[in-house]
Design a protein around this motif. Structure first.
Motif, PDB file in Angstrom:
ATOM      1  N   TRP A  70       0.866  -1.178   0.000  1.00  0.00           N
ATOM      2  CA  TRP A  70       0.000   0.000   0.000  1.00  0.00           C
ATOM      3  C   TRP A  70       0.901   1.226   0.000  1.00  0.00           C
ATOM      4  CZ3 TRP A  70       0.334  -3.255   4.239  1.00  0.00           C
ATOM      5  CH2 TRP A  70       0.933  -2.733   5.383  1.00  0.00           C
ATOM      6  N   PHE A  71       0.293   2.310  -0.483  1.00  0.00           N
ATOM      7  CA  PHE A  71       1.003   3.577  -0.576  1.00  0.00           C
ATOM      8  C   PHE A  71       0.477   4.498   0.521  1.00  0.00           C
ATOM      9  CE2 PHE A  71       1.214   7.978  -1.841  1.00  0.00           C
ATOM     10  CZ  PHE A  71       2.533   8.103  -2.243  1.00  0.00           C
ATOM     11  N   GLY A  72       1.374   5.230   1.170  1.00  0.00           N
ATOM     12  CA  GLY A  72       0.981   6.258   2.135  1.00  0.00           C
ATOM     13  C   GLY A  72       0.327   5.671   3.368  1.00  0.00           C
ATOM     14  N   PRO A  90       2.371   0.314   8.758  1.00  0.00           N
ATOM     15  CA  PRO A  90       3.314   1.426   8.565  1.00  0.00           C
ATOM     16  C   PRO A  90       3.092   2.188   7.255  1.00  0.00           C
ATOM     17  CG  PRO A  90       4.419  -0.680   8.230  1.00  0.00           C
ATOM     18  CD  PRO A  90       3.032  -0.998   8.710  1.00  0.00           C
ATOM     19  N   PHE A  91       3.411   3.494   7.284  1.00  0.00           N
ATOM     20  CA  PHE A  91       3.306   4.369   6.114  1.00  0.00           C
ATOM     21  C   PHE A  91       4.099   3.769   4.936  1.00  0.00           C
ATOM     22  CE2 PHE A  91       3.811   8.497   3.916  1.00  0.00           C
ATOM     23  CZ  PHE A  91       2.558   9.054   4.134  1.00  0.00           C
ATOM     24  N   HIS A  92       3.503   3.779   3.759  1.00  0.00           N
ATOM     25  CA  HIS A  92       4.144   3.323   2.516  1.00  0.00           C
ATOM     26  C   HIS A  92       4.408   1.815   2.466  1.00  0.00           C
ATOM     27  CE1 HIS A  92       4.264   7.142   0.678  1.00  0.00           C
ATOM     28  NE2 HIS A  92       5.440   7.577   1.060  1.00  0.00           N
ATOM     29  N   GLY A  93       3.761   1.038   3.334  1.00  0.00           N
ATOM     30  CA  GLY A  93       3.796  -0.408   3.172  1.00  0.00           C
ATOM     31  C   GLY A  93       5.004  -1.090   3.763  1.00  0.00           C
ATOM     32  N   SER A 167      10.360   7.898  -6.613  1.00  0.00           N
ATOM     33  CA  SER A 167      11.648   8.426  -7.083  1.00  0.00           C
ATOM     34  C   SER A 167      11.908   9.841  -6.570  1.00  0.00           C
ATOM     35  CB  SER A 167      11.670   8.451  -8.613  1.00  0.00           C
ATOM     36  OG  SER A 167      11.253   7.215  -9.135  1.00  0.00           O
ATOM     37  N   TYR A 168      13.088  10.017  -5.982  1.00  0.00           N
ATOM     38  CA  TYR A 168      13.557  11.352  -5.572  1.00  0.00           C
ATOM     39  C   TYR A 168      14.512  11.841  -6.668  1.00  0.00           C
ATOM     40  CZ  TYR A 168      12.283  10.633  -0.549  1.00  0.00           C
ATOM     41  OH  TYR A 168      11.641  10.425   0.653  1.00  0.00           O
ATOM     42  N   PHE A 169      14.181  12.938  -7.319  1.00  0.00           N
ATOM     43  CA  PHE A 169      15.048  13.473  -8.367  1.00  0.00           C
ATOM     44  C   PHE A 169      15.839  14.666  -7.841  1.00  0.00           C
ATOM     45  CE2 PHE A 169      11.716  11.244 -10.629  1.00  0.00           C
ATOM     46  CZ  PHE A 169      12.461  10.486 -11.517  1.00  0.00           C
ATOM     47  N   THR A 209       4.450  20.682  -1.352  1.00  0.00           N
ATOM     48  CA  THR A 209       3.576  20.160  -2.405  1.00  0.00           C
ATOM     49  C   THR A 209       3.359  18.684  -2.121  1.00  0.00           C
ATOM     50  OG1 THR A 209       4.649  21.684  -3.952  1.00  0.00           O
ATOM     51  CG2 THR A 209       3.349  19.903  -4.929  1.00  0.00           C
ATOM     52  N   ASP A 210       2.125  18.240  -2.161  1.00  0.00           N
ATOM     53  CA  ASP A 210       1.839  16.822  -1.918  1.00  0.00           C
ATOM     54  C   ASP A 210       0.524  16.496  -2.615  1.00  0.00           C
ATOM     55  OD1 ASP A 210       1.874  14.246  -0.970  1.00  0.00           O
ATOM     56  OD2 ASP A 210       2.162  14.786   1.135  1.00  0.00           O
ATOM     57  N   ARG A 211       0.634  16.048  -3.865  1.00  0.00           N
ATOM     58  CA  ARG A 211      -0.552  15.901  -4.713  1.00  0.00           C
ATOM     59  C   ARG A 211      -0.563  14.538  -5.400  1.00  0.00           C
ATOM     60  NH1 ARG A 211      -0.272  21.594  -8.097  1.00  0.00           N
ATOM     61  NH2 ARG A 211      -0.568  22.962  -6.298  1.00  0.00           N
ATOM     62  N   ALA A 241       0.109   9.531 -10.315  1.00  0.00           N
ATOM     63  CA  ALA A 241       1.472   9.954  -9.973  1.00  0.00           C
ATOM     64  C   ALA A 241       1.404  10.925  -8.803  1.00  0.00           C
ATOM     65  CB  ALA A 241       2.143  10.628 -11.173  1.00  0.00           C
ATOM     66  N   VAL A 242       2.364  10.815  -7.908  1.00  0.00           N
ATOM     67  CA  VAL A 242       2.422  11.728  -6.768  1.00  0.00           C
ATOM     68  C   VAL A 242       3.563  12.707  -6.994  1.00  0.00           C
ATOM     69  CG1 VAL A 242       2.829  11.886  -4.270  1.00  0.00           C
ATOM     70  CG2 VAL A 242       1.480   9.995  -5.209  1.00  0.00           C
ATOM     71  N   VAL A 243       3.288  13.966  -6.760  1.00  0.00           N
ATOM     72  CA  VAL A 243       4.353  14.972  -6.777  1.00  0.00           C
ATOM     73  C   VAL A 243       4.502  15.462  -5.344  1.00  0.00           C
ATOM     74  CG1 VAL A 243       5.108  17.203  -7.648  1.00  0.00           C
ATOM     75  CG2 VAL A 243       3.844  15.638  -9.146  1.00  0.00           C
ATOM     76  N   ASP A 249       9.052  24.055   5.951  1.00  0.00           N
ATOM     77  CA  ASP A 249       8.622  23.715   7.317  1.00  0.00           C
ATOM     78  C   ASP A 249       8.664  22.216   7.570  1.00  0.00           C
ATOM     79  OD1 ASP A 249       8.311  26.376   7.777  1.00  0.00           O
ATOM     80  OD2 ASP A 249       6.168  26.390   7.308  1.00  0.00           O
ATOM     81  N   LYS A 250       8.059  21.438   6.658  1.00  0.00           N
ATOM     82  CA  LYS A 250       8.061  19.988   6.861  1.00  0.00           C
ATOM     83  C   LYS A 250       9.485  19.430   6.781  1.00  0.00           C
ATOM     84  CE  LYS A 250       5.746  15.699   5.989  1.00  0.00           C
ATOM     85  NZ  LYS A 250       4.977  14.836   5.108  1.00  0.00           N
ATOM     86  N   ALA A 251      10.339  20.109   5.992  1.00  0.00           N
ATOM     87  CA  ALA A 251      11.730  19.651   5.856  1.00  0.00           C
ATOM     88  C   ALA A 251      12.421  19.568   7.220  1.00  0.00           C
ATOM     89  CB  ALA A 251      12.503  20.592   4.942  1.00  0.00           C
ATOM     90  N   GLN A 253      11.126  18.633   9.950  1.00  0.00           N
ATOM     91  CA  GLN A 253      10.654  17.502  10.756  1.00  0.00           C
ATOM     92  C   GLN A 253      11.045  16.158  10.164  1.00  0.00           C
ATOM     93  OE1 GLN A 253       6.431  18.221  10.634  1.00  0.00           O
ATOM     94  NE2 GLN A 253       6.845  20.394  10.949  1.00  0.00           N
ATOM     95  N   LEU A 254      11.543  16.148   8.931  1.00  0.00           N
ATOM     96  CA  LEU A 254      11.816  14.878   8.266  1.00  0.00           C
ATOM     97  C   LEU A 254      13.093  14.230   8.781  1.00  0.00           C
ATOM     98  CD1 LEU A 254      11.183  15.378   4.444  1.00  0.00           C
ATOM     99  CD2 LEU A 254       9.866  13.983   6.044  1.00  0.00           C
ATOM    100  N   SER A 255      13.065  12.910   8.870  1.00  0.00           N
ATOM    101  CA  SER A 255      14.275  12.171   9.246  1.00  0.00           C
ATOM    102  C   SER A 255      15.281  12.193   8.091  1.00  0.00           C
ATOM    103  CB  SER A 255      13.912  10.719   9.571  1.00  0.00           C
ATOM    104  OG  SER A 255      13.349  10.118   8.426  1.00  0.00           O
TER     105      SER A 255
END
Ligand SMILES: O=P(O)(O)OC[C@H]1O[C@@H](O)[C@H](O)[C@@H](O)[C@@H]1O
Length: 301
Positions: A70-72, A90-93, A167-169, A209-211, A241-243, A249-251, A253-255
């Motif tokens: 599952w995703f997300g 868990p998030f993202h499977g 994918s992280y570009f 952005t989270d779409r 597709a997710v962008v 701000d969220k940056a 809090q990210l690990s």
């Protein structure tokens, strides 16, 4: 130098380095996660965090994590997908948390191919008690990275799942980038109560952005004006597709994430999510295909 596949380690995690002409790729057995992809003496195509950590049972920040089955957040998935697991999922499977097995490796005169597999019949997942085989085939050539993610339903019941190649570009600077191929698409704006909206024109990002884009074109492009290059994503058997970019701000809090790094990366996730989830009958299989290539802007524009 002819194409090569060399075993390596990322901290304690086994992995491989592939090289074909100018193309270089690193992949870890942990999650079958591609970590890096670039052409020598050029900026990375795939972004890996400077703070990435390599542990068992977790994914590194960056590269191409595989979200499956599952995703997300599980509760944002259709009921049929939710019913395959439990509420604490868990998030993202689970696939990115597992160590995958090497199935085969081979080189030809102009390519290197590595196949990794996660077999939940041979090694059951406690949180997802179903028999499936998930296979990632990676084919690297001098010009392209070809990925194929195949799910085989080995069990006696219908399998319902969502998935993504997350994918992280790498980008020069987020404000100098445009994403094309999403024009006129409807999307789910997860940052505004999951409302459905419609994209007008090319996509430019200027913050979080989270779409979820629905029915995007089969070729999406990241046009990077500062680096004068264009990354193309050609997909098959994906209609969502997710962008994603965390913004400033969220940056924080990210690990495994430098707070300033949101300006240098962009996720475009080739997916089967939302109303594009998969439903596989016993014995059925599905392959999600993604080709990534990078060209100078002058060649394409
Ligand atoms: O930190 P994680 O679990 O790898 O997730 C990163 C991001 O992944 C994206 O796919 C989601 O749309 C975001 O909401 C999420 O923040």
């Amino acid at each position: 130098m002819s194409p090569r596949i060399i075993p390596t380690h990322f901290a304690q995690q086994p992995g491989w380095q592939l090289s074909v002409g100018p193309a270089r790729l690193q992949i870890s057995a942990q999650g079958a996660q591609i970590l890096t992809y670039q052409l020598v003496e050029q900026a990375p195509i795939i972004w890996l965090s400077d703070l990435a950590e390599f542990h068992s049972n977790s994914s590194a920040r960056g590269g191409i994590p595989i979200c499956w089955p599952w995703f997300g957040a599980i509760e944002r998935n259709p009921q049929a997908v939710q019913q395959m697991t439990h509420a604490q999922a868990p998030f993202h499977g689970l696939a990115r948390l597992q160590r995958w097995q090497l199935l085969s490796q081979a080189t030809t005169a102009d390519s290197a191919c590595l196949v990794l597999q996660l077999d939940t019949q041979a090694t059951p997942l406690t949180d997802w008690p179903h028999a499936a085989r998930l296979t990632l085939e990676v084919i690297l050539t001098a010009e392209q990275l070809n990925l194929q993610l195949t799910t085989d339903n080995l069990g006696p019941k219908q399998l319902h799942l969502s998935q993504a190649l997350h994918s992280y570009f790498a980008v020069s600077a987020i404000q100098h980038v445009e994403v094309t191929g999403l024009e006129n698409c409807h999307y789910i704006e997860t940052l505004a109560h999951w409302q459905t909206r419609q994209q007008t024109g090319v996509l430019r990002l200027d913050g979080e952005t989270d779409r979820i884009y629905l029915q995007p074109a089969s070729t999406l492009q990241i046009v990077d004006k500062l680096w004068q290059r264009q990354i193309q994503l050609h997909s098959q058997h994906s209609h969502s597709a997710v962008v994603w970019n965390p913004g400033p701000d969220k940056a924080q809090q990210l690990s495994q994430f430098d707070p300033a790094a949101w300006q240098r990366m962009l996720c475009i996730e080739t997916a089967n999510i939302w109303d594009d989830c998969l439903s596989l009958a016993p014995g059925a299989s599905h392959s999600l295909d993604l080709i990534i290539e990078c060209q100078p802007l002058s060649v394409t524009n």
